[in-house]
Every structure is written in structure tokens, then in C-alpha cells.
Design a protein around this motif. Structure first.
Motif, PDB file in Angstrom:
ATOM      1  N   ARG A 186       0.847  -1.200   0.000  1.00 56.69           N
ATOM      2  CA  ARG A 186       0.000   0.000   0.000  1.00 56.69           C
ATOM      3  C   ARG A 186       0.877   1.243   0.000  1.00 56.69           C
ATOM      4  O   ARG A 186       1.801   1.349   0.794  1.00 56.69           O
ATOM      5  N   GLY A 187       0.564   2.180  -0.889  1.00 56.52           N
ATOM      6  CA  GLY A 187       1.348   3.403  -1.013  1.00 56.52           C
ATOM      7  C   GLY A 187       2.196   3.440  -2.265  1.00 56.52           C
ATOM      8  O   GLY A 187       2.598   4.518  -2.715  1.00 56.52           O
ATOM      9  N   ILE A 188       2.485   2.276  -2.844  1.00 57.65           N
ATOM     10  CA  ILE A 188       3.296   2.226  -4.068  1.00 57.65           C
ATOM     11  C   ILE A 188       2.639   3.052  -5.175  1.00 57.65           C
ATOM     12  O   ILE A 188       3.291   3.839  -5.866  1.00 57.65           O
ATOM     13  N   GLY A 213      14.910   9.238   8.998  1.00 52.86           N
ATOM     14  CA  GLY A 213      15.868   8.728   9.979  1.00 52.86           C
ATOM     15  C   GLY A 213      16.812   7.688   9.417  1.00 52.86           C
ATOM     16  O   GLY A 213      17.280   6.807  10.155  1.00 52.86           O
ATOM     17  N   GLY A 214      17.098   7.769   8.108  1.00 50.66           N
ATOM     18  CA  GLY A 214      18.010   6.817   7.491  1.00 50.66           C
ATOM     19  C   GLY A 214      17.358   5.502   7.118  1.00 50.66           C
ATOM     20  O   GLY A 214      18.037   4.589   6.632  1.00 50.66           O
ATOM     21  N   ARG A 215      16.049   5.382   7.314  1.00 49.45           N
ATOM     22  CA  ARG A 215      15.354   4.147   6.941  1.00 49.45           C
ATOM     23  C   ARG A 215      14.900   4.197   5.486  1.00 49.45           C
ATOM     24  O   ARG A 215      14.771   5.277   4.905  1.00 49.45           O
ATOM     25  N   ARG A 216      14.670   3.039   4.909  1.00 41.85           N
ATOM     26  CA  ARG A 216      14.223   2.972   3.517  1.00 41.85           C
ATOM     27  C   ARG A 216      12.700   3.077   3.454  1.00 41.85           C
ATOM     28  O   ARG A 216      12.000   2.391   4.208  1.00 41.85           O
ATOM     29  N   PRO A 217      12.174   3.902   2.550  1.00 43.87           N
ATOM     30  CA  PRO A 217      10.716   4.022   2.435  1.00 43.87           C
ATOM     31  C   PRO A 217      10.018   2.687   2.206  1.00 43.87           C
ATOM     32  O   PRO A 217       8.952   2.442   2.784  1.00 43.87           O
ATOM     33  N   ILE A 218      10.596   1.801   1.397  1.00 45.33           N
ATOM     34  CA  ILE A 218       9.935   0.527   1.113  1.00 45.33           C
ATOM     35  C   ILE A 218       9.798  -0.314   2.380  1.00 45.33           C
ATOM     36  O   ILE A 218       8.806  -1.040   2.557  1.00 45.33           O
ATOM     37  N   ASP A 219      10.777  -0.219   3.301  1.00 43.99           N
ATOM     38  CA  ASP A 219      10.680  -0.977   4.549  1.00 43.99           C
ATOM     39  C   ASP A 219       9.526  -0.471   5.405  1.00 43.99           C
ATOM     40  O   ASP A 219       8.829  -1.259   6.067  1.00 43.99           O
ATOM     41  N   ASP A 224       3.122  -1.045   6.998  1.00 45.63           N
ATOM     42  CA  ASP A 224       1.816  -0.383   6.890  1.00 45.63           C
ATOM     43  C   ASP A 224       1.876   1.065   7.356  1.00 45.63           C
ATOM     44  O   ASP A 224       0.948   1.565   7.989  1.00 45.63           O
ATOM     45  N   ARG A 225       2.985   1.738   7.020  1.00 49.67           N
ATOM     46  CA  ARG A 225       3.139   3.155   7.374  1.00 49.67           C
ATOM     47  C   ARG A 225       3.106   4.002   6.101  1.00 49.67           C
ATOM     48  O   ARG A 225       3.920   4.885   5.873  1.00 49.67           O
ATOM     49  N   ALA A 226       2.111   3.692   5.267  1.00 51.95           N
ATOM     50  CA  ALA A 226       2.021   4.341   3.953  1.00 51.95           C
ATOM     51  C   ALA A 226       1.820   5.847   4.066  1.00 51.95           C
ATOM     52  O   ALA A 226       2.376   6.615   3.278  1.00 51.95           O
ATOM     53  N   ALA A 232       6.221  12.079   2.912  1.00 51.01           N
ATOM     54  CA  ALA A 232       7.623  12.322   2.566  1.00 51.01           C
ATOM     55  C   ALA A 232       7.801  12.429   1.052  1.00 51.01           C
ATOM     56  O   ALA A 232       8.523  13.308   0.563  1.00 51.01           O
ATOM     57  N   ALA A 233       7.127  11.571   0.302  1.00 56.29           N
ATOM     58  CA  ALA A 233       7.242  11.607  -1.160  1.00 56.29           C
ATOM     59  C   ALA A 233       6.680  12.911  -1.718  1.00 56.29           C
ATOM     60  O   ALA A 233       7.237  13.486  -2.672  1.00 56.29           O
ATOM     61  N   GLN A 234       5.588  13.394  -1.146  1.00 54.69           N
ATOM     62  CA  GLN A 234       5.028  14.669  -1.602  1.00 54.69           C
ATOM     63  C   GLN A 234       5.992  15.814  -1.342  1.00 54.69           C
ATOM     64  O   GLN A 234       6.128  16.727  -2.154  1.00 54.69           O
TER      65      GLN A 234
END
Length: 240
Positions: A186-188, A213-219, A224-226, A232-234
Motif C-alpha cells: 500500500r502506497g506504491i 531517519g536513514g530508513r528505507r521508504p519501502i521498509d 503499513d506506514r504508507a 515524505a514523497a510529496q
């Protein structure tokens, strides 16, 4: 049991919101009246509204249909209220009346076309797609290993609900990390709608992000943190 049903309900609503947002974004991109930021926000609101309506009882949907004018006025009022709140919360900046002129560093040394090509060749490094995109698979592999039908994959691709990367001149492959339980996270779709280039979209999704915080968006999408990732993408892409 109730908690499990609630999670399934939320997941279904999230899928509806993503599909509707992606289709609305595609429709609005061709409308010159909408800037890129307006397209993303309008698509997100439309998706949220569709998700809220899809599981309503028939009697409630009929009542809403009779009161569409009132519903539209309330939505406009809510949006305008947010606009007023955002304006009231602006930070006043002290802008100097004079600005110190600066000539900058200039263009630097001008080189010939041949020398420029040589210098660029020294910097450019040939990389396989898998080296930066991670594990990828074609339609046949996804059907064999994950049970994703080719027709379903084609439908997702045409609807903008999945990231497809061109490998070679004609073949498309799909980053495996984007799939959860046999379907795109969800979010892709919303992220893909914000970025016209699929490679840029996936590169952003699979690289560590300082804003997160250095984490990857896909992770985070897999957790379920879409909503966090879409915001962030916006920030990254909506104004480009």
C-alpha cells in the motif's frame, strides 16, 4: 477475532484509496489547471473519500446521494479551514531591505567536447540493474514463485499500481521487495503517481532516506506506514 477483522477492513480500505488515488492522479495530470502538488493532494483526498464510502450500508449511501450538495459544501469547508490554519501558523521572517551582491565562482575552466566526454567517462560507472534496484523478476518468475497471474500484473502496471523497470529494450522486470502477500505494498501507487520516472520512484523507495531517519521508504511501507511515506514523497516530488 475482532482485531483481525478490523485489520482486514483497514487493509481493504487502504487498497481502495490507493487505486482511486492513482486513477484520479492519472486523469488530472493532463489537466493544465492542476499543478503537480494539487494533483497529488486531490488524488489523495479522492482516494480517502472512496475508501470511506465503499463499505457504507446501502441506506447510508442513498442518503448521502440525496445530500451531495451539502456533502460537497462540507468538504470545501473542511479544506478551507485547513488553509486558514496553515496561513495562521506561518513564521514571520525578517527580510533585509538590501541584499549584498555576489558574483559567484563563475563557470570555471571550459573544456572541449572530447575532453568533457573523457571526464564524464571517468565518473560514469556501468552498473547492472540488480546492483541498485535489488532482486527483480519478470512476469513468468512472479507467476511461478509468487502466484501472481500475468493478467493481474498487467492490470497493475497499466493502473500505475506497481513499479515496472525496463531491462534491455523491451522487457519489464519488477522489484520483488515491493510485493507483500502477492500484491504491491500500500502506497506504491501514490508514490508512482508523484514521480513520472519509474526508475526514480524505485530508487527513492529503496534507498536510505535522511528524512525518515536513514530508513528505507519501502521498509516502512511494509510496516503499513504508507501515510508517512506518502507525506515524505510529496515533500520530495510534488513541487517538482
Amino acid at each position: 477475532m475482532v482485531g483481525s477483522e478490523a485489520r482486514l477492513h483497514r487493509a481493504r480500505q487502504a487498497r481502495v484509496a490507493d487505486r482511486v488515488a492513482a486513477k484520479v492522479a492519472d486523469a488530472l495530470k493532463a489537466d493544465a489547471a492542476f499543478e503537480s502538488g494539487s494533483v497529488a493532494l486531490s488524488a489523495s483526498i479522492a482516494g480517502a473519500a472512496a475508501a470511506a464510502i465503499v463499505d457504507l450500508p446501502v441506506s447510508v449511501r442513498r442518503e448521502l446521494s440525496k445530500r451531495q450538495g451539502e456533502l460537497a459544501r462540507r468538504i470545501r469547508g473542511l479544506v478551507e479551514t485547513f488553509g486558514d490554519a496553515a496561513a495562521g501558523g506561518k513564521i514571520a521572517l525578517e527580510i533585509p531591505k538590501t541584499v549584498e551582491p555576489s558574483a559567484g565562482e563563475g563557470l570555471g575552466k571550459i573544456v572541449t567536447v572530447e575532453e568533457g566526454a573523457r571526464l564524464l567517462g571517468e565518473l560514469a560507472v556501468a552498473r547492472r540493474l540488480e546492483d541498485w534496484a535489488g532482486p527483480v523478476a519478470g512476469a513468468s518468475e512472479l507467476q511461478r514463485d509468487f502466484g501472481i497471474a500475468r493478467s493481474t500484473l498487467n492490470r497493475w502496471q497499466h493502473a500505475g499500481e506497481v513499479i515496472a523497470l525496463l531491462k534491455g529494450t523491451r522487457k519489464h522486470v519488477y522489484p520483488i521487495e515491493q510485493f507483500i502477500d502477492g500484491r504491491p505494498a500500500r502506497g506504491i501507487a501514490t508514490v508512482a503517481a508523484l514521480v513520472s520516472n519509474q526508475r526514480v520512484a524505485w530508487l527513492w523507495l529503496c534507498q536510505p532516506n535522511p528524512m525518515l531517519g536513514g530508513r528505507r521508504p519501502i521498509d516502512l511501507l511494509k510496516q503499513d506506514r504508507a501515510d508517512e511515506i506518502i507525506d515524505a514523497a510529496q515533500t520530495y516530488f510534488a513541487t517538482q
